[in-house]
Design a protein around this motif. Sequence first.
Motif, short mmCIF file in Angstrom:
data_model
loop_
_atom_site.label_atom_id
_atom_site.label_comp_id
_atom_site.label_asym_id
_atom_site.label_seq_id
_atom_site.Cartn_x
_atom_site.Cartn_y
_atom_site.Cartn_z
N GLY A 181 0.84 -1.20 0.00
CA GLY A 181 0.00 0.00 0.00
C GLY A 181 0.87 1.24 0.00
N CYS A 182 0.23 2.39 0.01
CA CYS A 182 0.92 3.68 0.08
C CYS A 182 0.28 4.53 1.17
N GLY A 183 1.05 5.40 1.75
CA GLY A 183 0.52 6.40 2.69
C GLY A 183 -0.28 5.77 3.81
N THR A 184 -1.47 6.32 4.03
CA THR A 184 -2.30 5.84 5.12
C THR A 184 -2.71 4.38 4.90
N SER A 185 -2.93 3.99 3.66
CA SER A 185 -3.28 2.59 3.40
C SER A 185 -2.13 1.66 3.76
N LEU A 186 -0.90 2.14 3.56
CA LEU A 186 0.25 1.33 3.98
C LEU A 186 0.26 1.18 5.51
N MET A 226 -3.75 -2.93 -0.41
CA MET A 226 -4.64 -2.02 0.32
C MET A 226 -4.68 -0.68 -0.41
N SER A 227 -5.87 -0.23 -0.74
CA SER A 227 -6.01 1.10 -1.35
C SER A 227 -7.46 1.52 -1.25
N GLN A 228 -7.70 2.65 -0.57
CA GLN A 228 -9.10 3.05 -0.44
C GLN A 228 -9.69 3.38 -1.82
N SER A 229 -8.93 4.06 -2.67
CA SER A 229 -9.45 4.44 -3.98
C SER A 229 -9.43 3.27 -4.95
N GLY A 230 -8.49 2.38 -4.75
CA GLY A 230 -8.32 1.28 -5.70
C GLY A 230 -7.73 1.72 -7.02
N GLU A 231 -7.26 2.96 -7.07
CA GLU A 231 -6.72 3.50 -8.33
C GLU A 231 -5.29 3.98 -8.18
N THR A 232 -4.66 3.71 -7.07
CA THR A 232 -3.30 4.20 -6.82
C THR A 232 -2.31 3.49 -7.75
N ALA A 233 -1.68 4.28 -8.61
CA ALA A 233 -0.83 3.70 -9.64
C ALA A 233 0.32 2.89 -9.04
N GLY A 290 -12.86 14.09 2.19
CA GLY A 290 -11.61 14.71 2.62
C GLY A 290 -10.43 13.98 1.99
N VAL A 291 -9.46 14.76 1.52
CA VAL A 291 -8.29 14.12 0.89
C VAL A 291 -7.52 13.28 1.92
N ALA A 292 -7.43 13.78 3.13
CA ALA A 292 -6.73 13.02 4.18
C ALA A 292 -7.60 11.85 4.61
N ALA A 293 -7.04 10.66 4.50
CA ALA A 293 -7.81 9.46 4.85
C ALA A 293 -7.99 9.36 6.36
N THR A 294 -9.21 9.20 6.79
CA THR A 294 -9.49 9.02 8.23
C THR A 294 -10.35 7.78 8.44
N ALA A 345 1.95 11.26 12.46
CA ALA A 345 2.93 12.18 11.83
C ALA A 345 2.51 12.52 10.40
N LEU A 346 2.00 11.52 9.68
CA LEU A 346 1.56 11.76 8.30
C LEU A 346 0.38 12.74 8.28
N LYS A 347 -0.61 12.51 9.13
CA LYS A 347 -1.77 13.41 9.17
C LYS A 347 -1.32 14.83 9.50
N LEU A 348 -0.42 14.95 10.48
CA LEU A 348 0.00 16.29 10.90
C LEU A 348 0.68 17.04 9.76
N LYS A 349 1.60 16.37 9.07
CA LYS A 349 2.32 17.11 8.02
C LYS A 349 1.41 17.43 6.85
N GLU A 350 0.55 16.50 6.45
CA GLU A 350 -0.26 16.80 5.26
C GLU A 350 -1.31 17.88 5.53
N LEU A 351 -1.80 17.95 6.77
CA LEU A 351 -2.86 18.92 7.07
C LEU A 351 -2.32 20.28 7.49
N SER A 374 -6.92 10.69 -5.13
CA SER A 374 -6.60 9.47 -5.83
C SER A 374 -5.34 9.74 -6.66
N VAL A 375 -4.27 8.99 -6.38
CA VAL A 375 -2.98 9.30 -7.01
C VAL A 375 -2.73 8.31 -8.15
N THR A 376 -3.08 8.74 -9.37
CA THR A 376 -3.06 7.80 -10.48
C THR A 376 -1.79 7.87 -11.32
#
Length: 356
Positions: free
Chosen positions: A55-60, A100-107, A151-155, A238-244, A352-354
Motif C-alpha cells: 500500500g501507500c501512505g495511510t493505506s500502507l 490495500m487502497s481506499q481508492s483502488g486507483e493508486t498507480a 476529505g483528501v486526508a484518509a481518516t 505524523a503523516l496526518k499532521l504534516k499533510e494537514l 486518488s494518485v493515479t
Amino acid sequence: RGGRHDDHMGNEIDEQPVVARRVLDALAPSIRDGALWNRLGLPPVEEIDRVAVLGCGTSLHAGRALAGVFARVGRIPTRALTASEAAHEVWEPRTLVVAMSQSGETADVLRALDGLPSGHGTVLALTNNTASSLARRADAVIDCLAGPEIGVAATKTFVAQVLTGACVALSGLSVSGRADAAVLDADLSALAATPDALSGALHAWRDRAADLAADLVTASGFLFLGRGAGLVYAAEGALKLKELSYRWAEHHAAGELKHGPLALVDAGTPVFVVDDGDPRLDVDIAEVEARGGRVIRVGERALRVGGLSLQLPRTGPSWGPLETVVPLQLFSRELALRLQRNVDKPRNLAKSVTVA
Ligand code: F6R
C-alpha cells in the motif's frame, strides 16, 4: 454535509465509530467458522507460507496494522511493503498478497502488482471502491465499507481498512489450526469493543485536541513515538499532521530515540507518544521530559476504579491501539484550522494518485 462540522474531514472523523460498527455488523458473525475467508475464495491458511501487504501512505499504515494480525495470531512470516518500492521484491510461491487502497486507483499499487510473477499466489484487494482498477486486477476483493470519503486526508477509510483486514485475517486463522488461541480470543473481544473505544476517544479528546492545538500553534516540528504495534499509529499521526498543517513531523520507534532523534528534543518540543501498554515507554517519556520536551501521551493505560486511578498493563489487540488514531486526527485537524489550512484539500495532494 451530514455532520456538525463545516468541513468533510471533521465529519468523517466523527463517523468512525459508526463505520466500525458497520464493518463488525457485516463481517464479525462470519469470522469464527471461517465463512468470511471462504466466501472470498482464499486458499486455506495452511497453503499460505507468507503474507505480503502492499500500500501507500495511510493505506500502507493500515497494512502494517494488518500485518501484525497475520504475524502475531498466525505466526506467519509477513511483511508490509511500500508499493512504490516493491519493484525489486523477490516473490515466492504460496504468498498471499493483500493490496490495500481506499481508492483502488493508486498507480504505485497497481504497478507493484504488475511485477508479480504468475503463480506467485493470491492477490486480495482491500478497498473502498469495489469497481476500481485494483478490484478488477485482484483474485479476491473485500469492501472496507467506509462509505464515501471526501476529505483528501484518509481518516474513516483507515479505521475501516484496519478492521476489515483484521476480520478477514482472523476468519482464515480461526479455522486454520495455526492461530495462537489466547491471542485470537483477545483479538475477537477487542474487535467487539472497538466502536466504543473509538467513540470514547472522540469524546475524551475533542476539546483537549482543540486546546492543545491552541497551545502548540507556533511549534515548528513534532515527534511521534511508539513501540511495537503502537508504532504504526505514531506513523499515521505524523503523516496526518504534516499533510494537514504543513508542519514538520517525524515518527520513530521510541527505542531509536537514543540513537539520534533525541537530539531534536529541546525545551517545549512537542512529542506525541502512542501508548500501547509497553512499560518501556515510561523510560522513553522520562528521557524526553529530562530535555524539556512536552510529552502528549495518547492511549493512556490509566483506568479509574472506585475513585482510584490505576495504571494497568494492557495487552492490546494484534493490530495495535486503533483508537489512538482519533486524538492524532483531531489534533492535526485543529492545528490545521488554526493555521487556516484547507483541511479537506491540503495543498499539493490528491484523493486518488493515479501517477506512479
Ligand atoms: C493520507 C492519504 C494518502 C493515501 C495514499 C494512498 O491521508 O490520504 O497517503 O493514503 O495516497 O491512497 P489509496 O488508499 O487510495 O491507495
